[in-house]
Every structure is written in structure tokens, then in C-alpha cells.
Scaffold this motif. Sequence first.
Motif, PDB file in Angstrom:
ATOM      1  N   LYS A 123      51.035  42.643  35.790  1.00  4.83           N
ATOM      2  CA  LYS A 123      50.694  42.496  37.058  1.00  4.83           C
ATOM      3  C   LYS A 123      49.830  43.568  37.581  1.00  4.83           C
ATOM      4  O   LYS A 123      48.752  43.468  38.149  1.00  4.83           O
ATOM      5  N   ARG A 124      49.945  44.664  37.045  1.00  6.93           N
ATOM      6  CA  ARG A 124      49.210  46.132  37.177  1.00  6.93           C
ATOM      7  C   ARG A 124      47.807  45.912  36.577  1.00  6.93           C
ATOM      8  O   ARG A 124      46.816  46.161  37.362  1.00  6.93           O
ATOM      9  N   LEU A 125      47.917  45.391  35.355  1.00  5.07           N
ATOM     10  CA  LEU A 125      46.732  45.058  34.802  1.00  5.07           C
ATOM     11  C   LEU A 125      45.778  44.078  35.346  1.00  5.07           C
ATOM     12  O   LEU A 125      44.556  44.289  35.710  1.00  5.07           O
ATOM     13  N   ALA A 126      46.396  43.222  35.868  1.00 10.03           N
ATOM     14  CA  ALA A 126      45.575  42.033  36.691  1.00 10.03           C
ATOM     15  C   ALA A 126      44.856  42.588  37.931  1.00 10.03           C
ATOM     16  O   ALA A 126      43.917  42.230  38.319  1.00 10.03           O
ATOM     17  N   ALA A 127      45.671  43.569  38.631  1.00 14.64           N
ATOM     18  CA  ALA A 127      45.127  44.214  39.827  1.00 14.64           C
ATOM     19  C   ALA A 127      43.947  45.075  39.288  1.00 14.64           C
ATOM     20  O   ALA A 127      43.017  45.147  40.150  1.00 14.64           O
ATOM     21  N   VAL A 128      44.051  45.694  38.210  1.00 13.28           N
ATOM     22  CA  VAL A 128      42.968  46.575  38.140  1.00 13.28           C
ATOM     23  C   VAL A 128      41.746  45.584  37.676  1.00 13.28           C
ATOM     24  O   VAL A 128      40.374  45.714  38.031  1.00 13.28           O
ATOM     25  N   ILE A 129      41.930  44.576  36.750  1.00 16.83           N
ATOM     26  CA  ILE A 129      40.596  43.589  36.724  1.00 16.83           C
ATOM     27  C   ILE A 129      40.053  43.027  37.854  1.00 16.83           C
ATOM     28  O   ILE A 129      39.140  42.934  37.966  1.00 16.83           O
ATOM     29  N   ASP A 140      46.938  43.385  27.494  1.00 18.00           N
ATOM     30  CA  ASP A 140      45.737  43.189  27.229  1.00 18.00           C
ATOM     31  C   ASP A 140      44.850  42.134  27.866  1.00 18.00           C
ATOM     32  O   ASP A 140      45.650  40.920  27.836  1.00 18.00           O
ATOM     33  N   ALA A 141      43.839  42.137  28.646  1.00 22.05           N
ATOM     34  CA  ALA A 141      43.147  41.009  29.175  1.00 22.05           C
ATOM     35  C   ALA A 141      41.813  41.392  29.285  1.00 22.05           C
ATOM     36  O   ALA A 141      41.272  42.495  29.167  1.00 22.05           O
ATOM     37  N   ALA A 142      41.053  40.135  29.632  1.00 22.57           N
ATOM     38  CA  ALA A 142      39.537  40.296  29.856  1.00 22.57           C
ATOM     39  C   ALA A 142      38.850  39.236  30.663  1.00 22.57           C
ATOM     40  O   ALA A 142      39.505  38.150  30.531  1.00 22.57           O
ATOM     41  N   ILE A 143      37.875  39.496  31.181  1.00 22.32           N
ATOM     42  CA  ILE A 143      36.966  38.588  32.010  1.00 22.32           C
ATOM     43  C   ILE A 143      35.513  38.495  31.779  1.00 22.32           C
ATOM     44  O   ILE A 143      35.406  39.703  31.217  1.00 22.32           O
TER      45      ILE A 143
END
Length: 254
Positions: free
Chosen positions: A17-23, A112-115
Motif C-alpha cells: 500500500k505504501r509503495l503504491a502511494a509513492v508510485i 516491488d512495482a513499476a509503471i
Amino acid sequence: MTISNDTQRADLIEGGKRLAAVIEALRAKVAPGVMAEELDDLAEKMIRDGGDVPCFLGYTPEGANRSYPATLCVSINDEVVHGIPNESRKVLKEGDIVGLDLGLTHNSIVVDAAITVSVGEVDEQTKKLLRATEEALTAGIAKAIPGNHMGDISHAIQKEIEDAGFKVVRELGGHGVGALVHEEPFIPNFGHAGTCPELVEGMVLALEPISSAGKAAVVLDADGYTFRTKDGSRSAHFEHTILLEKGGARIVTG
Ligand code: MG
């Protein structure tokens, strides 16, 4: 990793959830004139303000001869993945596309995530490339069901990208994640349905289709990190960390 208790599960979900918010904050900041280094600074600040740790900064992947120097990977146009934002002046221009790949560690759990994001208005072919690659991720996630095989994911991703007229970059792919940035298994973005190991409940995976609008071949820059398409064509990359639950995958970083 394979999640084995409720605490790990809760930490994984909170980290995602935190990573999604940064992205999402990075996506909102993308505009012509913005420097890659500003995006990197924002990513690092947001992660540290949340009490977490950027997990690419200082990480040395297998085969690399130095550690990665930034929080964020910023890969523009023909840069496929692992573009370094803070060692040269990289400025986003109208019509570019920019891949943003980011990982953080929350309570010892890595996500880990990317757009890939358009900078201003992009041409129709580029829009199609982004759409097909994001849909490939959705298609891969839809096959990430305990009892299915890894090849089901690989095949679904490949089909989506190739049916749209694009190529899969074969040297790079998804991976296990959670305890480390990169874990077994490597998950190719091409393959045959029904093959490879069976998917098991509790597995944490990073799925990441990586496509090329031209030929599939990539080359590694002298910086030791930046992959580019050999023919200079554009490349797109979307990634989510997922948790395999009974009946299907939960998108942790969505
Ligand atoms: Mg990854």
C-alpha cells in the motif's frame, strides 16, 4: 518468499500500500521539464518519511560490479529497465515515455512495482504499446492461481504483447520477492501454458512484462545497469507484487 503467518501477510499488504502511494505520487509529478533526479529524490523522501527503506539503493544484483546508486529506476523511451536517474542530467520531454520502477522494505518485507507513464501527449503507437503491456500484466495476474503453473502466467503475458504486434524482451522477467529483492523463481514473459513449477498458495511474486515496439534484442549500457533496445525502439514495463491466495492473486502494490 512464501507467506507463512498473519504478521508477514499484514506487513506485505501494508508495504504494498505504501509503495503504491509513492508510485502514484511519482506518476502525478511526471511532466515535461521534470528531471529524473527529482523523481528519485521524491521517491526516497516519501519512503524514508514513512519509516521504510528504499531497497534498490545500494543493492548489487547478481552479475553487477557495483551497487545500484539510486532509490528509483527511471528508464526513458528506448531504455528498457534500470535507468539511473542521478548520474547524468535526464530531463523528461513532451512525447517521451518513462518507466518508473521502485522497491521498498517495510518491516523486513520487500515489495516491488513499476509503471510506464506518458510525458504529455504521446503518439498512437506508443499509447498502444503502453496499453498492451499493462494488459499483459493484468492477463498474467489473472493466471496466478494456486494449482496453475508458472508457464500459464508466462504464456498469458506473451500472448497479450504479441497479439498487439509487439515483442517480449526475453532477457528480463518477473521473480519471487518478499524476503529479498530478487528470489527464485525467475518468471519469463514468454512460455507454454501448463509448464514449469506449480503455483502454491502464499507465494509472493513480482510479475513484470517488458515489451519492445521494435525488435526484442536489448543491450547493456557502459553504466552496468541501463538496458536499452538494440534497435532504439521504445520499451514499456509494468510490474506488481502479488500474493497467491486461494482462488487467485491479491495485487499487493495496486
Ligand atoms: Mg522487479
